[in-house]
Design a protein around this motif. Structure first.
Motif, PDB file in Angstrom:
ATOM      1  N   GLU A   3       0.814  -1.206   0.000  1.00 39.59           N
ATOM      2  CA  GLU A   3       0.000   0.000   0.000  1.00 39.59           C
ATOM      3  C   GLU A   3       0.856   1.268   0.000  1.00 39.59           C
ATOM      4  N   ILE A   4       1.902   1.223   0.797  1.00 41.17           N
ATOM      5  CA  ILE A   4       2.791   2.384   0.867  1.00 41.17           C
ATOM      6  C   ILE A   4       3.388   2.648  -0.510  1.00 41.17           C
ATOM      7  N   LYS A   5       3.860   1.571  -1.151  1.00 43.40           N
ATOM      8  CA  LYS A   5       4.459   1.714  -2.479  1.00 43.40           C
ATOM      9  C   LYS A   5       3.448   2.308  -3.457  1.00 43.40           C
ATOM     10  N   LEU A   6       2.246   1.734  -3.426  1.00 42.84           N
ATOM     11  CA  LEU A   6       1.220   2.230  -4.345  1.00 42.84           C
ATOM     12  C   LEU A   6       0.916   3.697  -4.083  1.00 42.84           C
ATOM     13  N   GLY A   7       0.857   4.029  -2.781  1.00 37.59           N
ATOM     14  CA  GLY A   7       0.590   5.417  -2.413  1.00 37.59           C
ATOM     15  C   GLY A   7       1.622   6.345  -3.021  1.00 37.59           C
ATOM     16  N   ALA A   8       2.881   5.936  -2.931  1.00 36.51           N
ATOM     17  CA  ALA A   8       3.956   6.764  -3.493  1.00 36.51           C
ATOM     18  C   ALA A   8       3.784   6.902  -4.995  1.00 36.51           C
ATOM     19  N   VAL A   9       3.457   5.772  -5.634  1.00 42.56           N
ATOM     20  CA  VAL A   9       3.261   5.799  -7.087  1.00 42.56           C
ATOM     21  C   VAL A   9       2.133   6.767  -7.432  1.00 42.56           C
ATOM     22  N   TYR A  10       1.037   6.660  -6.654  1.00 41.88           N
ATOM     23  CA  TYR A  10      -0.093   7.558  -6.920  1.00 41.88           C
ATOM     24  C   TYR A  10       0.312   9.008  -6.774  1.00 41.88           C
ATOM     25  N   SER A  11       1.055   9.309  -5.693  1.00 44.26           N
ATOM     26  CA  SER A  11       1.345  10.726  -5.448  1.00 44.26           C
ATOM     27  C   SER A  11       2.312  11.254  -6.505  1.00 44.26           C
ATOM     28  N   VAL A  12       3.272  10.407  -6.943  1.00 42.67           N
ATOM     29  CA  VAL A  12       4.145  10.833  -8.038  1.00 42.67           C
ATOM     30  C   VAL A  12       3.311  11.047  -9.293  1.00 42.67           C
ATOM     31  N   GLY A  13       2.426  10.075  -9.553  1.00 42.29           N
ATOM     32  CA  GLY A  13       1.550  10.184 -10.724  1.00 42.29           C
ATOM     33  C   GLY A  13       0.718  11.451 -10.683  1.00 42.29           C
ATOM     34  N   ALA A  14       0.170  11.730  -9.503  1.00 44.35           N
ATOM     35  CA  ALA A  14      -0.687  12.914  -9.371  1.00 44.35           C
ATOM     36  C   ALA A  14       0.111  14.177  -9.637  1.00 44.35           C
ATOM     37  N   ARG A  15       1.362  14.177  -9.136  1.00 42.61           N
ATOM     38  CA  ARG A  15       2.208  15.349  -9.348  1.00 42.61           C
ATOM     39  C   ARG A  15       2.507  15.545 -10.830  1.00 42.61           C
ATOM     40  N   ILE A  16       2.792  14.438 -11.509  1.00 44.92           N
ATOM     41  CA  ILE A  16       3.094  14.544 -12.941  1.00 44.92           C
ATOM     42  C   ILE A  16       1.872  15.062 -13.685  1.00 44.92           C
ATOM     43  N   LEU A  17       0.701  14.518 -13.322  1.00 44.05           N
ATOM     44  CA  LEU A  17      -0.536  14.982 -13.970  1.00 44.05           C
ATOM     45  C   LEU A  17      -0.732  16.476 -13.747  1.00 44.05           C
ATOM     46  N   LEU A  18      -0.494  16.902 -12.497  1.00 49.01           N
ATOM     47  CA  LEU A  18      -0.686  18.309 -12.146  1.00 49.01           C
ATOM     48  C   LEU A  18       0.260  19.189 -12.954  1.00 49.01           C
ATOM     49  N   LEU A  19       1.506  18.712 -13.069  1.00 48.53           N
ATOM     50  CA  LEU A  19       2.504  19.473 -13.822  1.00 48.53           C
ATOM     51  C   LEU A  19       2.092  19.571 -15.286  1.00 48.53           C
ATOM     52  N   ALA A  20       1.646  18.429 -15.828  1.00 51.65           N
ATOM     53  CA  ALA A  20       1.226  18.418 -17.231  1.00 51.65           C
ATOM     54  C   ALA A  20       0.051  19.364 -17.422  1.00 51.65           C
ATOM     55  N   GLN A  21      -0.876  19.352 -16.448  1.00 49.84           N
ATOM     56  CA  GLN A  21      -2.039  20.233 -16.543  1.00 49.84           C
ATOM     57  C   GLN A  21      -1.612  21.695 -16.506  1.00 49.84           C
ATOM     58  N   SER A  22      -0.681  22.019 -15.581  1.00 49.76           N
ATOM     59  CA  SER A  22      -0.213  23.405 -15.497  1.00 49.76           C
ATOM     60  C   SER A  22       0.441  23.838 -16.805  1.00 49.76           C
ATOM     61  N   CYS A  23       1.269  22.937 -17.376  1.00 47.45           N
ATOM     62  CA  CYS A  23       1.929  23.283 -18.638  1.00 47.45           C
ATOM     63  C   CYS A  23       0.877  23.587 -19.699  1.00 47.45           C
ATOM     64  N   GLY A  24      -0.139  22.728 -19.758  1.00 50.25           N
ATOM     65  CA  GLY A  24      -1.205  22.951 -20.729  1.00 50.25           C
ATOM     66  C   GLY A  24      -1.879  24.296 -20.509  1.00 50.25           C
ATOM     67  N   GLU A  25      -2.128  24.617 -19.234  1.00 46.29           N
ATOM     68  CA  GLU A  25      -2.809  25.881 -18.927  1.00 46.29           C
ATOM     69  C   GLU A  25      -1.939  27.083 -19.278  1.00 46.29           C
ATOM     70  N   VAL A  26      -0.632  26.946 -19.038  1.00 43.97           N
ATOM     71  CA  VAL A  26       0.283  28.043 -19.386  1.00 43.97           C
ATOM     72  C   VAL A  26       0.243  28.283 -20.891  1.00 43.97           C
ATOM     73  N   VAL A  27       0.295  27.174 -21.651  1.00 49.29           N
ATOM     74  CA  VAL A  27       0.258  27.310 -23.107  1.00 49.29           C
ATOM     75  C   VAL A  27      -1.062  27.960 -23.535  1.00 49.29           C
ATOM     76  N   ALA A  28      -2.159  27.529 -22.905  1.00 47.09           N
ATOM     77  CA  ALA A  28      -3.467  28.106 -23.247  1.00 47.09           C
ATOM     78  C   ALA A  28      -3.490  29.601 -22.956  1.00 47.09           C
ATOM     79  N   LEU A  29      -2.910  29.984 -21.812  1.00 56.58           N
ATOM     80  CA  LEU A  29      -2.878  31.413 -21.452  1.00 56.58           C
ATOM     81  C   LEU A  29      -2.054  32.202 -22.469  1.00 56.58           C
ATOM     82  N   MET A  30      -0.905  31.628 -22.874  1.00 56.08           N
ATOM     83  CA  MET A  30      -0.075  32.316 -23.871  1.00 56.08           C
ATOM     84  C   MET A  30      -0.828  32.473 -25.183  1.00 56.08           C
ATOM     85  N   ARG A  31      -1.547  31.411 -25.548  1.00 56.11           N
ATOM     86  CA  ARG A  31      -2.271  31.472 -26.814  1.00 56.11           C
ATOM     87  C   ARG A  31      -3.351  32.543 -26.765  1.00 56.11           C
TER      88      ARG A  31
END
Ligand SMILES: Nc1ncnc2c1ncn2[C@@H]1O[C@H](COP(=O)(O)OP(=O)(O)OP(=O)(O)O)[C@@H](O)[C@H]1O
Ligand SMILES: [Mg+2]
Lengths: 265, 253
Positions: A3-31
């Motif tokens: 469970e601990i391992k999975l939790g870590a995987v989830y939180s890393v995954g969530a962070r990557i998703l968040l980062l990807a989302q922010s990048c997308g939003e930045v690009v949208a704002l620039m556009r």
């Protein structure tokens, strides 16, 4: 354990998703900023006000920073050359290249992040949490057009102009030390400065233009994303400064590599 | 004029609206009452398109908000005046510039005319000679009234008032209530008013609806609400802490 391992995987995954989302939003704002920039008539008064404020706010700190950077560069290179050649040679060359290609654009951009990036994020962030951004919509004005576009235009013109000014101050700082500390004749020093290529100067200015884009986009983005009252504004401001400084430094390396590969500078 | 159908909205899995439906006729003053945090402001913001609903439909003047593009939505927003709960005045602009903001950006009204409209709208909310001041120099109640003047400046077809009288003294409250009525009579505009002020609600409303636990609990004319036999409505309008509405227990040791 699993469970601990999975939790870590989830939180890393969530962070990557968040980062990807922010990048997308930045690009949208620039556009959207670009779209409004091209579509809407230029709000000259607002742009000029922003430019004046940006200039006034960063002027003194930039001057001080670059003056002493130029001076210390001349001092260091003078002593180094004395050790090697018994003579303080090439100070003008060293100061010119370092300031104009590298330190002028980067240091000015860092000061600009701290002063202007912070101010933009705080202003837009405050407007966001006090519903002034919402009020713009209800009064038929797009916030990107009204808030982001003038700051965007002002920043991409002011940072390169400030950089040219900083380069000059830095080189003057170098001259003061070269002339008064190492008794290098002014003609020699300035000849070395004037021998710099146009491409070397453009190298620095192209980078400074890119830095201005990084800073103003990050600051506007952080401002528009602000939530959570005064505390949120504080967080957005700090985060805008830190993020844009880091991006400027990282971007500097890759831009330098790219420009050199293109034989610019 | 305004129709809300089966609206759902939650913030980070915290539900606010769980199926709100209501319909506001043209020329009506429709009042929304309900406890703090029941989503009255969120409902108004969805009606102007500042917040997108998770589910459900909103029609303003027969336009379906959820399917509009950014520009079409802006056209709808142009016919709505919005009075924010916390005023939301632009604090870098003067009071005069605040009130003139919509006129300058959206209409081709000429400058002397704009100055005149600004003075007139500020006079309607009982303010004069404040055009040159900044919002920070005004009291909370004055800012609120400037917010009302700003929303009215464009003579919008629809006015949404989020607690227009909260924070005003009783006399000024009554002035604003009368103003809301007068504006409706004059221009035939439609209004939605969110308020906790039951006296004002009875005076000005064509109909009143009460939001409770994410839904419309009851809607009807002022007298229907006043004499409702729903115990929750009765407790709310009489302002009592005894009754079916859950309240914090006071337990001082
Ligand atoms: N932007 C937002 N993000 C997260 N939650 C929000 C947001 N806006 C509102 N909420 C939540 O939605 C709920 C309803 O808020 P709303 O402001 O609509 O209440 P209200 O009925 O207007 O209350 P009041 O009478 O106190 O003004 C609250 O619990 C609030 O915490
Ligand atoms: Mg509210």
């Amino acid at each position: 354990m699993e469970e601990i391992k999975l939790g870590a995987v989830y939180s890393v995954g969530a962070r990557i998703l968040l980062l990807a989302q922010s990048c997308g939003e930045v690009v949208a704002l620039m556009r959207r900023t670009m779209q409004w920039f091209l579509r809407a008539p230029l709000d000259r008064r607002n742009v000029l006000m922003q430019m004046a404020e940006m200039g006034a706010r960063s002027f003194s700190v930039t001057s001080l920073t670059l003056l002493f950077t130029g001076m210390v560069l001349a001092l260091q290179s003078g002593f180094s050359f004395i050790k090697v050649f018994n003579e303080p040679l090439y100070i003008g060359r060293v100061v010119g290249v370092s300031i104009i290609k590298e330190l002028g654009p980067v240091l000015t951009a860092l000061v600009f992040s701290g002063r202007i990036g912070a101010a933009i994020a705080a202003e837009i962030g405050t407007m966001k949490v006090t519903e002034q951004v919402d009020a713009l919509y209800t009064l038929g004005t797009n916030p990107v057009k009204y808030l982001a576009v003038p700051r965007f235009i002002a920043a991409i013109t002011m940072l390169p102009i400030l950089t040219i000014y900083s380069n000059f101050i830095g080189v003057v700082g170098g001259y003061i030390v070269a002339n008064f500390r190492f008794q290098i004749p002014g003609v020699v020093y300035w000849d070395e400065i004037y021998s710099m290529q146009i491409s070397e100067v453009s190298h620095g200015l192209i980078k400074s233009l890119a830095f201005s884009l990084i800073i103003v986009t990050t600051a506007c983005y952080k401002g528009f994303k602000t939530s959570g009252g005064a505390e949120g504004v504080g967080r957005a401001t700090t985060s805008a400064v830190v993020t844009s400084m880091v991006l400027v430094l990282i971007g500097d390396y890759f831009l330098t590599a790219l420009l050199t590969a293109l034989h610019i500078g | 004029m305004i129709r809300v159908e089966n609206l759902f909205k939650s913030f980070r899995s915290k539900p606010v609206h769980k199926g709100v439906s209501l319909e506001v006729q043209e020329g009506e003053i429709y009042t929304i009452i309900g406890g703090s945090g029941t989503g009255k402001s969120v409902l108004l913001k969805q009606i102007v398109g500042l917040i997108r609903p998770d589910q459900g439909e909103i029609y303003v003047d027969d336009k379906r908000l959820t399917t509009l593009s950014e520009e079409e939505l802006q056209d709808v927003q142009k016919m709505i005046g919005y009075v924010f709960q916390e005023s939301a005045l632009f604090d870098s602009l003067t009071i005069g510039e605040n009130v003139a903001f919509g006129l300058r950006n959206l209409s081709d009204t000429k400058e002397p005319k704009i100055t005149e409209i600004v003075r007139e709208k500020l006079a309607l909310v009982g303010l004069s000679g404040v055009e040159k001041l900044k919002p920070a120099q005004l009291s909370g109640g004055m800012k609120k009234r400037v917010g009302i003047a700003r929303a009215m400046a464009m003579n919008p077809k629809i006015l949404l008032y989020d607690e227009p009288t909260t924070g005003l003294d009783p006399v000024m409250s009554d002035v604003i209530s009368n103003l809301i009525l007068e504006v409706k009579k004059h221009s035939g505009s439609t209004a939605i008013v969110v308020t906790h002020d039951m006296k004002a609600a009875y005076e000005i409303s064509s109909r009143i609806c009460m939001l409770y636990e994410g839904k419309v609990l009851e809607a009807g004319t002022p007298s229907q609400i006043r004499f409702s036999n729903n115990p929750i409505v009765q407790q709310f309008i009489s302002g009592s802490s005894e009754g079916p509405i859950p309240v914090p227990t006071i337990d001082l040791v």
